[in-house]
Write a protein that holds these residues in place. Sequence first.
Motif, short mmCIF file in Angstrom:
data_model
loop_
_atom_site.label_atom_id
_atom_site.label_comp_id
_atom_site.label_asym_id
_atom_site.label_seq_id
_atom_site.Cartn_x
_atom_site.Cartn_y
_atom_site.Cartn_z
N ALA A 13 13.68 17.18 48.23
CA ALA A 13 14.69 18.08 48.75
C ALA A 13 15.56 18.55 47.59
O ALA A 13 16.22 17.75 46.95
N THR A 14 15.53 19.83 47.33
CA THR A 14 16.34 20.37 46.24
C THR A 14 16.99 21.66 46.67
O THR A 14 16.50 22.38 47.52
N ARG A 21 17.93 15.50 43.89
CA ARG A 21 18.81 14.40 44.30
C ARG A 21 18.10 13.43 45.22
O ARG A 21 18.33 12.25 45.16
N HIS A 22 17.26 13.95 46.11
CA HIS A 22 16.63 13.10 47.10
C HIS A 22 15.12 13.26 47.07
O HIS A 22 14.61 14.37 47.02
N ALA A 23 14.44 12.16 47.11
CA ALA A 23 12.99 12.17 47.21
C ALA A 23 12.61 11.12 48.24
O ALA A 23 13.14 10.01 48.23
N VAL A 24 11.71 11.50 49.15
CA VAL A 24 11.25 10.58 50.17
C VAL A 24 9.74 10.60 50.21
O VAL A 24 9.11 11.58 49.81
N ARG A 25 9.17 9.51 50.68
CA ARG A 25 7.72 9.44 50.85
C ARG A 25 7.45 9.14 52.32
O ARG A 25 7.93 8.15 52.86
N PRO A 51 16.96 7.43 43.60
CA PRO A 51 17.96 6.43 43.20
C PRO A 51 19.27 6.53 43.98
O PRO A 51 20.17 5.74 43.76
N ALA A 52 19.37 7.48 44.90
CA ALA A 52 20.62 7.71 45.62
C ALA A 52 20.45 7.47 47.12
O ALA A 52 19.37 7.64 47.66
N ARG A 53 21.55 7.11 47.76
CA ARG A 53 21.56 6.97 49.21
C ARG A 53 21.43 8.36 49.82
O ARG A 53 22.01 9.33 49.32
N ILE A 54 20.66 8.47 50.89
CA ILE A 54 20.52 9.74 51.61
C ILE A 54 21.34 9.64 52.87
O ILE A 54 21.14 8.74 53.69
N GLU A 106 13.84 17.00 56.06
CA GLU A 106 15.12 17.53 55.58
C GLU A 106 16.01 16.37 55.21
O GLU A 106 16.09 15.38 55.93
N THR A 107 16.71 16.48 54.07
CA THR A 107 17.63 15.43 53.64
C THR A 107 18.98 16.02 53.29
O THR A 107 19.07 17.18 52.87
#
Length: 108
Positions: A13-14, A21-25, A51-54, A106-107
Amino acid sequence: MLLGLGLATTAMATAASKPLRHAVRVGSYRVERDVTPGRNKVVGTLTNVSPARIHATRVKFRLFDARGRAIGNAVDEVRDLEPGQTWKFHAQARGNVSRARLLRVETE
């Protein structure tokens, strides 16, 4: 009964002007039929690999019947997903659902 297997994918999500900032699998997912007709769900896992809280994450699926016709969508959402944390989603899937396809993650 288990139907509609999905494949693992990574969603990033950019914003156009912001760094990643956010990456999910998203792990594998499937349609689970309920004993009550028409009350199914898409279940699977999603992991925060950033590495960050979503603060909020939403998964959205397109639903299909046995003939391959799109019959609706299923959505689930989680709040405050910590780095490395895995969430098991249960997106309600109304109707006679045979399979599901991930539309987006979506994040925030």
